[in-house]
Scaffold this motif. Structure first.
Motif: not given
Length: 63
Positions: A12, A15-16, A32, A34-36, A38-39, A43
């Motif tokens: 995190i 990458e964020v 977070l 949005t990243y979750q 993506h992950y 990813r």
């Protein structure tokens, strides 16, 4: 803290948080979330042969 948690926190940060300036708590939650997504959905992960966690298996090759 466990190694898995430390690994996720490091991801995190790299990458964020190293690329986005968080302005408030709701912005942090949105970033977070949005990243979750993506992950888990896009990813690639080396331990899964470059597949994301939400993909059950590699697509079958059509001959």
């Amino acid at each position: 803290m466990s190694a898995t948690r430390e690994r996720v926190i490091g991801s995190i940060r790299r990458e964020v948080l190293g690329h986005i300036l968080i302005t408030n708590e709701s912005h942090a939650q949105q970033v977070l979330s949005t990243y979750q997504q993506h992950y888990n959905e896009h990813r690639p992960h080396r331990a899964r042969n470059q597949l994301p966690p939400d993909v059950p298996a590699a697509p079958c090759c059509a001959s």
